[in-house]
Scaffold this active site. Structure first.
Site, PDB file in Angstrom:
ATOM      1  NE  ARG A 113       3.567  55.497  14.283  1.00 12.03           N
ATOM      2  CZ  ARG A 113       3.129  55.170  15.487  1.00 12.03           C
ATOM      3  NH1 ARG A 113       2.353  54.105  15.636  1.00 12.03           N
ATOM      4  NH2 ARG A 113       3.464  55.876  16.548  1.00 12.03           N
ATOM      5  CD  GLU A 135      -1.332  47.521  12.664  1.00 14.78           C
ATOM      6  OE1 GLU A 135      -1.556  47.553  13.894  1.00 14.78           O
ATOM      7  OE2 GLU A 135      -0.207  47.697  12.191  1.00 14.78           O
ATOM      8  CG  HIS A 154       1.464  46.409  15.637  1.00 12.61           C
ATOM      9  ND1 HIS A 154       0.785  47.498  15.141  1.00 12.61           N
ATOM     10  CD2 HIS A 154       2.501  46.919  16.368  1.00 12.61           C
ATOM     11  CE1 HIS A 154       1.375  48.619  15.544  1.00 12.61           C
ATOM     12  NE2 HIS A 154       2.417  48.280  16.298  1.00 12.61           N
TER      13      HIS A 154
END
Length: 338
Positions: A249, A277, A296
């Protein structure tokens, strides 16, 4: 409307054609339709008004859906009992009060652990071999190694530290076996038996973990207590030539501390997750030399998303058979999700 039998509850499937292709290919779709012959299939994306109208008309007891499904309105709780989500975080899809009111929700859970672990191994090797540095330097600066003594490192025999010992870490431990590494982990809630089974040393503290790890993999959960828990104090404990990898995370790590460690100590970093993000274009992380960045991508690759579909089918079969659901999301899990 006539009441449906327990074996054939009203089911609504919502996904795009691309999601259908990846998560529910023909063999899995056939199993789904055999389980629910009267299911209704709706193509996403849907406007909010279309979504509300569809829910009102179909009154599904079960919804099977993926990323492009709009958020559930509160009135869905009147008839909806189970939402089978093919993907990860459900925060943007399911309001917390629906789970409080008893809605059952599952997601892809541990079915993606192997592919995330695979990506983690990729980032570890990339950081040790300085792939990020050389990829940029060779493509944009015409550079080549100087002499026979580059600062690249091997994974064999390294000390690997895992901040977190959940499903992804367990898969990573298995992938690391051929490299004959020494693995430590810090995860206070995990029982000693798990450490023993995995042949992993229990670190006494985060300070112990960071100071004894040549490779530090960040996999701690994104709960409020972990916000920026990894900062200058811990990062500066990493040994010389250590690498730092984050696939957990983004909010757990103070990114400015990473920037400082890279610029001042030459720390090599490999990241797949970020506090914000998409990663902002002006993020200082983008300007570092000692870094490998992925946008990601650690989750299931499109060719392995069928694994999530198989898990969803198992859960749907469990639901109609009154068996326990796998990866059932409770309020604690919901609150930890990003």
């Amino acid at each position: 409307m006539n009441m449906k039998s327990r074996s054939h509850p009203p089911v609504l499937v919502v996904m795009t054609q691309q999601e259908k292709h990846e998560f529910m290919p023909p063999d899995l779709e056939a199993r789904l339709r055999a389980l629910f012959p009267e299911l209704v299939w709706a193509d996403a994306p849907l406007r909010d008004d279309q979504w509300r109208e569809l829910l009102s008309e179909q009154r599904p007891e079960i919804i099977l859906c993926a990323w492009e499904t709009p958020s559930l309105p509160p009135e869905a709780a009147e008839h909806l009992k189970y939402l089978c989500f093919l993907c990860g975080s459900i925060r943007s899809l399911v309001p917390r009060e629906l789970i409080e009111s008893g809605l059952k929700v599952t997601n892809w859970g541990s079915s993606v652990s192997n592919t995330v672990a695979e990506c983690t191994l990729l980032l570890i090797l990339a950081a040790l071999r300085r792939v990020g540095n050389w990829s940029v330097a060779m493509r944009t600066k015409g550079e080549w190694k100087k002499g026979r003594h580059p600062d690249t490192l091997s994974l064999f025999g390294r000390r690997v530290g895992l901040h977190g010992l959940g499903a992804i870490s367990c898969e990573l431990v298995r992938l690391l076996e051929p490299f004959r590494v020494q693995i430590s982990a810090y995860s206070p809630s995990v029982p000693d038996e798990t450490y023993k089974t995995l042949n992993v040393r229990r670190a006494e503290s985060l300070e112990d973990l960071f100071s004894t790890s040549d490779v530090l993999v960040e996999l701690a959960p994104g709960k409020p207590d972990n916000y920026h828990i990894v900062g200058d104090d811990l990062i500066n404990l990493l040994p010389e030539n250590a690498v730092f990898v984050n696939v957990g995370r983004g909010m757990v790590v103070d990114e400015q501390a990473l920037v400082r460690a890279s610029r001042e100590r030459g720390l090599h970093i490999a990241l797949d997750v970020y506090e914000v993000e998409p990663l902002p274009v002006d993020s200082p992380l983008r300007s570092l030399d000692n870094i490998t960045l992925l946008p990601h991508l650690g989750g299931p690759t499109p060719d392995r998303r069928r694994d999530c579909g198989k898990l969803a089918l198992q859960n749907l079969e469990n639901y109609v058979s009154d068996k326990p659901l796998i990866n059932l999301i409770d309020l604690n899990t919901y609150d930890r999700a990003t």
